[in-house]
Design a protein around this motif. Structure first.
Motif, PDB file in Angstrom:
ATOM      1  N   ALA A   9       0.842  -1.200   0.000  1.00 51.79           N
ATOM      2  CA  ALA A   9       0.000   0.000   0.000  1.00 51.79           C
ATOM      3  C   ALA A   9       0.874   1.245   0.000  1.00 51.79           C
ATOM      4  O   ALA A   9       1.740   1.402   0.860  1.00 51.79           O
ATOM      5  N   ASP A  10       0.646   2.143  -0.943  1.00 53.89           N
ATOM      6  CA  ASP A  10       1.463   3.349  -1.049  1.00 53.89           C
ATOM      7  C   ASP A  10       1.260   4.308   0.117  1.00 53.89           C
ATOM      8  O   ASP A  10       2.132   5.120   0.417  1.00 53.89           O
ATOM      9  N   ASP A  11       0.094   4.235   0.775  1.00 52.13           N
ATOM     10  CA  ASP A  11      -0.182   5.174   1.871  1.00 52.13           C
ATOM     11  C   ASP A  11       0.153   4.575   3.240  1.00 52.13           C
ATOM     12  O   ASP A  11      -0.186   5.153   4.272  1.00 52.13           O
ATOM     13  N   PHE A  12       0.831   3.439   3.257  1.00 54.30           N
ATOM     14  CA  PHE A  12       1.247   2.837   4.531  1.00 54.30           C
ATOM     15  C   PHE A  12       2.350   3.676   5.150  1.00 54.30           C
ATOM     16  O   PHE A  12       3.242   4.164   4.459  1.00 54.30           O
ATOM     17  N   PHE A  13       2.307   3.870   6.468  1.00 57.62           N
ATOM     18  CA  PHE A  13       3.343   4.650   7.143  1.00 57.62           C
ATOM     19  C   PHE A  13       3.621   4.071   8.519  1.00 57.62           C
ATOM     20  O   PHE A  13       2.830   3.294   9.067  1.00 57.62           O
ATOM     21  N   ILE A  14       4.764   4.477   9.077  1.00 58.40           N
ATOM     22  CA  ILE A  14       5.186   4.042  10.408  1.00 58.40           C
ATOM     23  C   ILE A  14       5.475   5.276  11.252  1.00 58.40           C
ATOM     24  O   ILE A  14       6.235   6.155  10.838  1.00 58.40           O
ATOM     25  N   TYR A  15       4.876   5.353  12.422  1.00 56.71           N
ATOM     26  CA  TYR A  15       5.201   6.423  13.355  1.00 56.71           C
ATOM     27  C   TYR A  15       6.472   6.060  14.116  1.00 56.71           C
ATOM     28  O   TYR A  15       6.701   4.900  14.453  1.00 56.71           O
ATOM     29  N   GLY A  16       7.274   7.071  14.407  1.00 60.63           N
ATOM     30  CA  GLY A  16       8.444   6.864  15.231  1.00 60.63           C
ATOM     31  C   GLY A  16       8.077   6.885  16.698  1.00 60.63           C
ATOM     32  O   GLY A  16       6.914   6.972  17.086  1.00 60.63           O
ATOM     33  N   TYR A  17       9.094   6.834  17.508  1.00 59.00           N
ATOM     34  CA  TYR A  17       8.911   6.761  18.960  1.00 59.00           C
ATOM     35  C   TYR A  17       8.207   8.009  19.476  1.00 59.00           C
ATOM     36  O   TYR A  17       8.659   9.140  19.256  1.00 59.00           O
ATOM     37  N   GLY A  18       7.077   7.835  20.170  1.00 56.70           N
ATOM     38  CA  GLY A  18       6.347   8.959  20.749  1.00 56.70           C
ATOM     39  C   GLY A  18       6.771   9.180  22.175  1.00 56.70           C
ATOM     40  O   GLY A  18       6.301   8.489  23.084  1.00 56.70           O
ATOM     41  N   ASP A  19       7.644  10.136  22.409  1.00 59.53           N
ATOM     42  CA  ASP A  19       8.213  10.337  23.738  1.00 59.53           C
ATOM     43  C   ASP A  19       7.194  10.980  24.674  1.00 59.53           C
ATOM     44  O   ASP A  19       6.737  10.380  25.636  1.00 59.53           O
ATOM     45  N   ARG A  20       6.832  12.234  24.386  1.00 53.12           N
ATOM     46  CA  ARG A  20       5.896  12.945  25.248  1.00 53.12           C
ATOM     47  C   ARG A  20       4.654  13.414  24.501  1.00 53.12           C
ATOM     48  O   ARG A  20       3.780  14.044  25.095  1.00 53.12           O
ATOM     49  N   PHE A  21       4.587  13.122  23.220  1.00 57.94           N
ATOM     50  CA  PHE A  21       3.466  13.585  22.427  1.00 57.94           C
ATOM     51  C   PHE A  21       2.442  12.467  22.262  1.00 57.94           C
ATOM     52  O   PHE A  21       2.740  11.291  22.457  1.00 57.94           O
ATOM     53  N   ASP A  22       1.223  12.846  21.884  1.00 57.53           N
ATOM     54  CA  ASP A  22       0.134  11.884  21.781  1.00 57.53           C
ATOM     55  C   ASP A  22       0.457  10.764  20.799  1.00 57.53           C
ATOM     56  O   ASP A  22       0.124   9.605  21.018  1.00 57.53           O
ATOM     57  N   ILE A  23       1.095  11.122  19.674  1.00 57.40           N
ATOM     58  CA  ILE A  23       1.476  10.149  18.653  1.00 57.40           C
ATOM     59  C   ILE A  23       2.948  10.402  18.350  1.00 57.40           C
ATOM     60  O   ILE A  23       3.514  11.409  18.734  1.00 57.40           O
ATOM     61  N   GLY A  24       3.577   9.484  17.641  1.00 57.89           N
ATOM     62  CA  GLY A  24       4.996   9.595  17.371  1.00 57.89           C
ATOM     63  C   GLY A  24       5.413  10.925  16.776  1.00 57.89           C
ATOM     64  O   GLY A  24       4.656  11.575  16.045  1.00 57.89           O
ATOM     65  N   GLU A  25       6.643  11.314  17.072  1.00 56.31           N
ATOM     66  CA  GLU A  25       7.158  12.598  16.601  1.00 56.31           C
ATOM     67  C   GLU A  25       7.539  12.562  15.128  1.00 56.31           C
ATOM     68  O   GLU A  25       7.683  13.605  14.496  1.00 56.31           O
ATOM     69  N   THR A  26       7.753  11.361  14.595  1.00 56.10           N
ATOM     70  CA  THR A  26       8.155  11.242  13.198  1.00 56.10           C
ATOM     71  C   THR A  26       7.208  10.298  12.457  1.00 56.10           C
ATOM     72  O   THR A  26       6.525   9.464  13.071  1.00 56.10           O
ATOM     73  N   ARG A  27       7.178  10.466  11.137  1.00 57.40           N
ATOM     74  CA  ARG A  27       6.420   9.547  10.304  1.00 57.40           C
ATOM     75  C   ARG A  27       7.283   9.144   9.113  1.00 57.40           C
ATOM     76  O   ARG A  27       7.946   9.994   8.508  1.00 57.40           O
ATOM     77  N   THR A  28       7.280   7.862   8.785  1.00 58.76           N
ATOM     78  CA  THR A  28       8.061   7.343   7.666  1.00 58.76           C
ATOM     79  C   THR A  28       7.107   6.682   6.679  1.00 58.76           C
ATOM     80  O   THR A  28       6.352   5.779   7.057  1.00 58.76           O
ATOM     81  N   MET A  29       7.119   7.163   5.426  1.00 60.37           N
ATOM     82  CA  MET A  29       6.246   6.577   4.413  1.00 60.37           C
ATOM     83  C   MET A  29       6.879   6.727   3.027  1.00 60.37           C
ATOM     84  O   MET A  29       7.853   7.476   2.853  1.00 60.37           O
TER      85      MET A  29
END
Length: 279
Positions: A9-29
């Motif tokens: 899937a072209d729109d598949f992504f991975i969030y990075g480590y979420g330290d203090r934020f609700d969701i991960g600070e980074t996204r890789t796609m």
């Protein structure tokens, strides 16, 4: 740096480590850099009540603000509205309005070695630089927002939006001890220019003439002074723009947290004195 494939899937992504934020600070796609910073883009502040009523519904508002409660949003961050069809505004700020706001990968990395000798003196230096990368300064979470008990930065005192003042240089929202959400979502305030130029190593040495040391049955004698990390030119406000890769997760998990300054120990400035000799 571009991801070519993660799944079918072209729109598949991975969030990075979420330290203090609700969701991960980074996204890789696919089509984007590994560990791309992903959050809200700040357009400015709500300057007055009319500005609140004429803008998209703020992120933390359950319903559209009214004339009676609009004042509660004045001085807070105004985020870019991009979640509608084809990236156009839809009139409400939600988590879908997050976007790519920076990359940890430099456009250019370079080093420069130089050496010079004059008679018995020798001089060497090494410069190192990265240009075009951003850093997510996660330490601001603790120092610039009322989220934890503890000491605060001078930025919070001097650069917060103030009612009835000249806010042309404001960087932080109006001080509000009840505001528990502004700093808890990743936004472009955390993203800084990570470019730097550093004098990593400098050595100045002197080799004694043989006629001076031969009586001591020494064939060679050199003394030197070495300095490390003594000059750094950067606009980054954290302790050190040359941050190390944070170890989060197993395998390649740490690659999903590139460019995040979580308060790591900075490179130390060191001065050394040494002697080289041979009999």
């Amino acid at each position: 740096n571009t991801v070519l494939r993660l799944s079918d899937a072209d729109d598949f992504f991975i969030y990075g480590y979420g330290d203090r934020f609700d969701i991960g600070e980074t996204r890789t796609m696919k089509g984007h850099p590994i560990s791309e910073f992903y959050g809200f883009n700040i357009l400015g502040f709500y300057e007055n009540e009319q500005d609140v009523l004429n803008s998209p519904i703020p992120y933390n508002a359950a319903d559209a603000p009214t004339a009676e409660n609009a004042l509660a949003f004045v001085g807070k961050y105004k985020y870019e509205d991009v979640s509608g069809p084809e990236g156009k505004p839809d009139g409400r700020i939600t988590m879908d309005d997050r976007k790519a706001i920076g990359s940890p990968h430099p456009d250019l990395i370079f080093g420069l070695n130089g050496s010079l000798t004059y008679k018995n003196w020798d001089f060497t230096m090494f410069w190192y630089s990265t240009i075009g990368n951003q850093i997510l300064n996660n330490t601001k979470f603790f120092t610039d927002f009322p989220l934890f008990g503890g000491n605060r930065s001078t930025r919070m005192r001097d650069l917060s939006w103030k009612m009835g003042a000249d806010n042309s240089k404001a960087q932080l929202p109006i001080l509000d001890s009840q505001d528990g959400w502004t700093g808890a979502v990743l936004n472009s305030y955390y993203i800084e220019d990570g470019s730097f130029l550093r004098l990593k190593n400098l050595v100045l040495g002197y080799t004694f003439p043989k006629k001076i040391i031969e009586k001591a049955t020494i064939s060679n004698l050199r003394v030197y002074i070495q300095a490390e990390n003594i000059l750094t030119f950067t606009k980054y406000t954290g302790l050190d723009p040359e941050i190390t890769l944070r170890d989060t997760g197993t395998g390649n998990g740490a690659d999903l947290s590139r460019g995040i300054d979580g308060g790591g120990w900075p490179n130390t400035m060191r001065f050394l004195f040494g002697v080289n000799f041979a009999f």
